[in-house]
Design an enzyme around this catalytic site. Structure first.
Site, short mmCIF file in Angstrom:
data_model
loop_
_atom_site.label_atom_id
_atom_site.label_comp_id
_atom_site.label_asym_id
_atom_site.label_seq_id
_atom_site.Cartn_x
_atom_site.Cartn_y
_atom_site.Cartn_z
N ASP A 140 -6.24 1.46 0.50
CA ASP A 140 -6.53 2.09 1.67
C ASP A 140 -7.76 1.39 2.51
O ASP A 140 -8.62 0.66 1.76
CB ASP A 140 -6.20 3.33 2.15
CG ASP A 140 -7.38 4.24 1.60
OD1 ASP A 140 -8.12 3.72 0.87
OD2 ASP A 140 -7.22 5.37 2.00
N LYS A 174 0.90 -1.14 0.11
CA LYS A 174 0.10 -0.10 0.02
C LYS A 174 0.98 1.10 -0.09
O LYS A 174 0.54 2.13 -0.92
CB LYS A 174 -0.89 0.06 1.02
CG LYS A 174 -1.67 1.37 1.45
CD LYS A 174 -2.83 0.95 2.31
CE LYS A 174 -2.47 0.96 3.68
NZ LYS A 174 -1.88 2.40 4.14
#
Length: 209
Positions: free
Chosen positions: A150, A132
């Site tokens: 996210d 991420k």
């Protein structure tokens, strides 16, 4: 599951309301890719800091600390993070200090033709960076192959039955979810890192970075 027509209508609505801001943000990302290694490192530090916190707090830290990301020693950096009420000041200060080893290679990494290899290099070499965070950094320097999966994006995907689980922590699960998101972006003829901005706005009402 919401329909493709609904998403298309929302994208058009967002384009009418926030289109100029989104295009400005995309241009900003492209310009950042051409920056010097220290500016790139400040962006990498921002992405390290946003993990498990908020983009708003990361932006606050970035604006306040600025060149301190590559100038300050551990204790001073830790103190600066405390001043802006950053929660994980010990660990993240340590991560940023350790990440300085990659500064001299950042200009090369962000300009690699193989963006997926560039992401793997970041994950391998920078403690505190996962898929991420590495995707976040690369998207923010104009590599739009990657969205930032996210909690907001994952919530959107889970609530609309594109994925079964909100757990996104393992490499396998992240990459599986990424494939699903990328296929969805393709339906709307958008790069994942641009489509991400629209979906994030649907979920949060904000355009950040």
């Amino acid at each position: 599951m919401i329909s493709s027509d609904y998403i298309k209508d929302k994208i058009l609505e967002i384009e009418n309301i926030q289109g100029n801001l989104i295009r400005s943000r995309i241009s900003e990302f492209k310009r950042l890719k051409k920056s010097d290694k220290y500016t790139l490192f400040k962006e990498l530090s921002f992405c390290i800091l946003t993990a498990n916190t908020s983009a708003e707090l990361g932006l606050k830290c970035q604006a306040y600390i600025n060149d301190g990301f590559y100038r300050l020693d551990y204790n001073d950096l830790r103190e600066e993070l405390i001043k802006v009420h950053y929660r994980f000041y010990n660990k993240r200060a340590s991560y940023i200090i350790g990440a300085r080893d990659i500064i001299d290679d950042l200009e090369y990494i962000v300009n690699m033709d193989d963006h997926f290899r560039a992401r793997e290099i970041l994950i391998e070499r920078v403690k505190g960076i996962g898929y991420k965070e590495a995707s976040h950094f690369l998207r923010n320097v104009g590599v739009f192959d990657f969205a930032i999966l996210d909690k907001h994006i994952i919530k959107f995907m889970k609530n609309n039955y594109y994925i079964k689980y909100e757990n996104n922590s393992s490499r396998r699960r992240y990459l599986e979810n990424e494939i699903v998101f990328n296929e969805l972006a393709k339906k709307f003829n958008m790069e994942p890192g641009v489509f991400d901005l629209y979906i994030w706005y649907i979920e949060t009402g904000k355009i950040l970075k």
